[in-house]
Design a protein around this motif. Structure first.
Motif, PDB file in Angstrom:
ATOM      1  N   TYR A  70      40.458  38.992  30.276  1.00 36.60           N
ATOM      2  CA  TYR A  70      41.243  39.959  31.039  1.00 36.60           C
ATOM      3  C   TYR A  70      41.967  39.278  32.203  1.00 36.60           C
ATOM      4  N   ILE A 121      45.012  49.015  28.442  1.00 42.58           N
ATOM      5  CA  ILE A 121      44.463  50.249  29.020  1.00 42.58           C
ATOM      6  C   ILE A 121      45.175  51.464  28.433  1.00 42.58           C
ATOM      7  N   ASP A 178      43.593  49.387  35.984  1.00 44.68           N
ATOM      8  CA  ASP A 178      43.976  47.982  36.093  1.00 44.68           C
ATOM      9  C   ASP A 178      43.649  47.445  37.487  1.00 44.68           C
ATOM     10  N   THR A 229      47.536  43.611  30.527  1.00 44.25           N
ATOM     11  CA  THR A 229      46.335  44.445  30.638  1.00 44.25           C
ATOM     12  C   THR A 229      46.676  45.932  30.656  1.00 44.25           C
ATOM     13  N   ALA A 244      38.271  47.777  28.851  1.00 42.17           N
ATOM     14  CA  ALA A 244      39.114  48.876  29.351  1.00 42.17           C
ATOM     15  C   ALA A 244      38.401  50.214  29.194  1.00 42.17           C
TER      16      ALA A 244
END
Length: 248
Positions: free
Chosen positions: A167, A190, A133, A186, A104
Protein backbone atom coordinates in the motif's frame (compact mmCIF):
# COMPACT_ATOMS: atom_id res chain seq x y z
CA UNK A 1 -31.66 -23.11 16.15
CA UNK A 2 -34.26 -24.59 18.47
CA UNK A 3 -35.85 -28.03 18.20
CA UNK A 4 -39.53 -28.04 17.24
CA UNK A 5 -42.21 -30.72 16.78
CA UNK A 6 -44.33 -28.39 14.68
CA UNK A 7 -45.82 -30.10 11.60
CA UNK A 8 -44.79 -27.93 8.66
CA UNK A 9 -46.90 -27.86 5.54
CA UNK A 10 -45.30 -27.72 2.08
CA UNK A 11 -46.46 -24.09 1.91
CA UNK A 12 -44.62 -23.32 5.19
CA UNK A 13 -41.40 -24.81 3.86
CA UNK A 14 -41.77 -22.97 0.57
CA UNK A 15 -42.29 -19.68 2.40
CA UNK A 16 -39.21 -20.35 4.54
CA UNK A 17 -37.10 -20.99 1.45
CA UNK A 18 -38.47 -17.88 -0.25
CA UNK A 19 -37.46 -15.73 2.71
CA UNK A 20 -33.94 -17.18 2.63
CA UNK A 21 -33.85 -16.48 -1.12
CA UNK A 22 -34.78 -12.87 -0.44
CA UNK A 23 -32.04 -12.69 2.19
CA UNK A 24 -29.50 -13.95 -0.35
CA UNK A 25 -30.22 -10.82 -2.41
CA UNK A 26 -28.89 -8.20 0.01
CA UNK A 27 -29.89 -5.20 -2.09
CA UNK A 28 -33.58 -6.10 -1.84
CA UNK A 29 -35.53 -4.13 0.73
CA UNK A 30 -38.70 -5.54 2.34
CA UNK A 31 -40.53 -2.22 2.43
CA UNK A 32 -40.74 -2.26 -1.36
CA UNK A 33 -41.76 -5.93 -1.65
CA UNK A 34 -44.99 -6.91 0.13
CA UNK A 35 -44.20 -10.64 0.10
CA UNK A 36 -40.75 -10.05 1.59
CA UNK A 37 -42.18 -7.66 4.19
CA UNK A 38 -44.91 -10.14 5.22
CA UNK A 39 -42.54 -13.11 5.45
CA UNK A 40 -40.08 -11.06 7.47
CA UNK A 41 -42.84 -10.04 9.86
CA UNK A 42 -43.86 -13.69 10.16
CA UNK A 43 -40.26 -14.63 10.94
CA UNK A 44 -40.17 -12.08 13.73
CA UNK A 45 -43.51 -13.10 15.26
CA UNK A 46 -43.87 -16.84 14.58
CA UNK A 47 -41.37 -19.04 16.41
CA UNK A 48 -42.16 -22.20 14.42
CA UNK A 49 -41.72 -20.38 11.11
CA UNK A 50 -38.48 -18.83 12.40
CA UNK A 51 -37.16 -22.33 13.12
CA UNK A 52 -38.00 -23.40 9.56
CA UNK A 53 -36.20 -20.38 8.08
CA UNK A 54 -33.16 -20.93 10.30
CA UNK A 55 -33.06 -24.58 9.23
CA UNK A 56 -33.24 -23.61 5.55
CA UNK A 57 -30.36 -21.18 6.01
CA UNK A 58 -28.44 -23.78 8.01
CA UNK A 59 -28.63 -26.18 5.08
CA UNK A 60 -26.91 -23.57 2.92
CA UNK A 61 -24.11 -22.95 5.48
CA UNK A 62 -25.63 -19.59 6.39
CA UNK A 63 -26.30 -18.06 9.78
CA UNK A 64 -29.28 -15.74 10.20
CA UNK A 65 -27.82 -12.69 11.89
CA UNK A 66 -30.88 -10.50 12.10
CA UNK A 67 -34.35 -9.87 10.66
CA UNK A 68 -34.20 -6.11 10.17
CA UNK A 69 -37.49 -4.36 9.26
CA UNK A 70 -35.76 -2.04 6.78
CA UNK A 71 -32.77 -4.02 5.49
CA UNK A 72 -34.38 -7.44 5.55
CA UNK A 73 -33.00 -10.85 6.48
CA UNK A 74 -29.28 -10.46 7.17
CA UNK A 75 -27.36 -13.65 6.47
CA UNK A 76 -23.72 -14.48 7.11
CA UNK A 77 -21.97 -17.38 5.34
CA UNK A 78 -19.92 -19.58 7.62
CA UNK A 79 -16.19 -19.74 7.25
CA UNK A 80 -15.32 -22.05 4.39
CA UNK A 81 -18.86 -21.97 3.03
CA UNK A 82 -19.27 -22.09 -0.75
CA UNK A 83 -21.13 -18.78 -0.37
CA UNK A 84 -18.37 -17.02 1.57
CA UNK A 85 -16.50 -14.13 0.00
CA UNK A 86 -12.79 -14.74 -0.41
CA UNK A 87 -10.29 -12.42 -2.04
CA UNK A 88 -8.49 -15.39 -3.59
CA UNK A 89 -11.63 -16.04 -5.65
CA UNK A 90 -10.75 -12.93 -7.68
CA UNK A 91 -8.75 -14.81 -10.31
CA UNK A 92 -7.92 -11.61 -12.20
CA UNK A 93 -6.24 -10.07 -9.15
CA UNK A 94 -2.61 -10.71 -8.37
CA UNK A 95 -1.35 -11.46 -4.86
CA UNK A 96 -0.43 -7.83 -4.17
CA UNK A 97 -3.79 -6.59 -5.49
CA UNK A 98 -5.63 -8.94 -3.12
CA UNK A 99 -3.50 -7.85 -0.18
CA UNK A 100 -4.24 -4.17 -0.75
CA UNK A 101 -7.93 -4.79 -1.40
CA UNK A 102 -8.18 -6.77 1.83
CA UNK A 103 -6.45 -3.95 3.71
CA UNK A 104 -8.94 -1.45 2.22
CA UNK A 105 -11.90 -3.54 3.43
CA UNK A 106 -10.46 -3.77 6.94
CA UNK A 107 -9.63 -0.05 6.99
CA UNK A 108 -13.20 0.88 6.06
CA UNK A 109 -14.50 -1.22 8.94
CA UNK A 110 -11.90 -0.06 11.45
CA UNK A 111 -12.35 3.61 10.64
CA UNK A 112 -16.13 3.41 10.99
CA UNK A 113 -16.29 1.01 13.95
CA UNK A 114 -13.10 1.23 16.03
CA UNK A 115 -14.75 0.26 19.33
CA UNK A 116 -17.24 -2.29 20.65
CA UNK A 117 -19.60 0.61 21.38
CA UNK A 118 -19.49 1.66 17.72
CA UNK A 119 -20.44 -1.86 16.67
CA UNK A 120 -23.60 -1.62 18.78
CA UNK A 121 -24.49 1.96 17.78
CA UNK A 122 -27.10 2.10 15.01
CA UNK A 123 -26.15 5.64 13.96
CA UNK A 124 -25.54 5.76 10.20
CA UNK A 125 -21.83 6.18 9.52
CA UNK A 126 -20.60 8.30 6.63
CA UNK A 127 -17.28 7.66 4.96
CA UNK A 128 -15.39 8.71 1.86
CA UNK A 129 -12.62 7.26 -0.27
CA UNK A 130 -10.24 10.01 0.85
CA UNK A 131 -11.20 9.38 4.52
CA UNK A 132 -10.01 5.79 4.25
CA UNK A 133 -6.92 6.67 2.23
CA UNK A 134 -5.91 9.43 4.66
CA UNK A 135 -6.51 7.05 7.57
CA UNK A 136 -4.10 4.49 6.14
CA UNK A 137 -1.57 7.08 4.95
CA UNK A 138 -1.34 8.68 8.39
CA UNK A 139 -0.94 5.32 10.03
CA UNK A 140 1.71 3.85 7.73
CA UNK A 141 4.47 4.29 10.30
CA UNK A 142 2.26 2.98 13.08
CA UNK A 143 1.29 -0.01 10.95
CA UNK A 144 5.01 -0.70 10.58
CA UNK A 145 5.43 -0.53 14.35
CA UNK A 146 2.34 -2.69 14.90
CA UNK A 147 3.96 -5.59 13.05
CA UNK A 148 6.78 -5.75 15.60
CA UNK A 149 6.26 -6.75 19.23
CA UNK A 150 7.94 -5.32 22.35
CA UNK A 151 10.96 -7.59 21.86
CA UNK A 152 11.50 -6.44 18.28
CA UNK A 153 10.15 -9.68 16.84
CA UNK A 154 7.67 -9.86 14.01
CA UNK A 155 4.16 -9.87 15.40
CA UNK A 156 1.62 -12.43 14.13
CA UNK A 157 0.00 -10.16 11.53
CA UNK A 158 1.86 -11.35 8.45
CA UNK A 159 -0.98 -10.43 6.09
CA UNK A 160 -1.15 -6.93 7.58
CA UNK A 161 2.59 -6.50 7.34
CA UNK A 162 2.65 -7.51 3.68
CA UNK A 163 -0.38 -5.38 2.82
CA UNK A 164 0.86 -2.06 4.23
CA UNK A 165 4.21 -2.50 2.50
CA UNK A 166 2.47 -2.76 -0.87
CA UNK A 167 0.00 0.00 0.00
CA UNK A 168 2.74 2.46 0.98
CA UNK A 169 4.40 2.13 -2.44
CA UNK A 170 1.27 3.17 -4.37
CA UNK A 171 0.35 6.82 -5.02
CA UNK A 172 -2.89 8.05 -3.42
CA UNK A 173 -4.41 9.08 -6.72
CA UNK A 174 -3.31 9.12 -10.32
CA UNK A 175 -5.52 10.19 -13.21
CA UNK A 176 -5.57 8.46 -16.58
CA UNK A 177 -5.74 10.45 -19.84
CA UNK A 178 -9.56 10.06 -19.64
CA UNK A 179 -9.56 11.63 -16.15
CA UNK A 180 -10.37 8.35 -14.38
CA UNK A 181 -8.56 7.21 -11.24
CA UNK A 182 -5.71 4.95 -12.27
CA UNK A 183 -5.89 1.33 -11.16
CA UNK A 184 -2.36 1.72 -9.79
CA UNK A 185 -3.45 4.02 -6.97
CA UNK A 186 -4.75 3.40 -3.47
CA UNK A 187 -7.92 5.45 -3.98
CA UNK A 188 -8.89 3.19 -6.88
CA UNK A 189 -8.48 0.16 -4.63
CA UNK A 190 -10.65 1.76 -1.95
CA UNK A 191 -13.26 2.65 -4.57
CA UNK A 192 -13.32 -1.01 -5.66
CA UNK A 193 -13.89 -2.07 -2.05
CA UNK A 194 -16.70 0.47 -1.61
CA UNK A 195 -18.32 -0.56 -4.91
CA UNK A 196 -18.38 -4.17 -3.69
CA UNK A 197 -20.07 -3.07 -0.45
CA UNK A 198 -22.69 -1.20 -2.50
CA UNK A 199 -23.32 -4.34 -4.60
CA UNK A 200 -23.81 -6.32 -1.39
CA UNK A 201 -26.29 -3.83 0.08
CA UNK A 202 -23.82 -2.81 2.78
CA UNK A 203 -23.28 0.79 1.63
CA UNK A 204 -25.02 3.47 -0.39
CA UNK A 205 -23.46 6.16 -2.58
CA UNK A 206 -23.93 9.60 -1.02
CA UNK A 207 -23.15 11.87 -3.93
CA UNK A 208 -24.92 14.77 -2.26
CA UNK A 209 -22.04 14.83 0.24
CA UNK A 210 -19.47 15.02 -2.53
CA UNK A 211 -17.67 12.67 -4.95
CA UNK A 212 -16.59 9.39 -3.42
CA UNK A 213 -18.83 9.63 -0.34
CA UNK A 214 -20.92 6.77 1.03
CA UNK A 215 -23.25 5.83 3.86
CA UNK A 216 -22.62 2.51 5.57
CA UNK A 217 -25.69 0.34 6.07
CA UNK A 218 -26.76 -1.43 9.24
CA UNK A 219 -26.09 -4.67 7.34
CA UNK A 220 -22.39 -3.79 7.09
CA UNK A 221 -22.14 -3.12 10.83
CA UNK A 222 -23.68 -6.52 11.56
CA UNK A 223 -21.19 -8.25 9.26
CA UNK A 224 -18.24 -6.39 10.81
CA UNK A 225 -19.46 -7.33 14.27
CA UNK A 226 -19.46 -10.98 13.19
CA UNK A 227 -15.86 -10.74 11.94
CA UNK A 228 -14.53 -8.53 14.75
CA UNK A 229 -12.26 -11.28 16.10
CA UNK A 230 -9.87 -10.93 13.14
CA UNK A 231 -6.38 -10.15 14.47
CA UNK A 232 -5.60 -7.77 11.60
CA UNK A 233 -8.90 -5.90 12.05
CA UNK A 234 -8.25 -5.63 15.80
CA UNK A 235 -4.80 -4.17 15.11
CA UNK A 236 -6.27 -1.51 12.81
CA UNK A 237 -8.92 -0.67 15.41
CA UNK A 238 -6.20 -0.19 18.02
CA UNK A 239 -4.47 2.26 15.71
CA UNK A 240 -7.69 4.07 14.91
CA UNK A 241 -8.51 4.48 18.62
CA UNK A 242 -5.00 5.78 19.28
CA UNK A 243 -5.41 8.30 16.48
CA UNK A 244 -8.74 9.46 17.88
CA UNK A 245 -7.13 9.93 21.30
CA UNK A 246 -4.42 12.09 19.74
CA UNK A 247 -7.07 14.27 18.07
CA UNK A 248 -8.86 14.93 21.40
Amino acid sequence: MTTSTYAYSPADLTDASVLVRFGCQPRLRPLGLPQYRDLLHRYRMDGAFRDAVDASADGLDLNVMEAHPVEGLILHPREGSWLSYRLKDHLKLGVNDRLVLGLAHMAIAARAYPTAVDLEDDTVKRISITDVDDFLRRLTDKLREATVDADGLTAPHSELQAAWRVYAKLPPSRLTPTRQISQSSTQHVIKEAMNWLVEQGMAYPAGELGPGHYRLAHRFRVQVREAASSAAYAALCDLRRAHLSEED
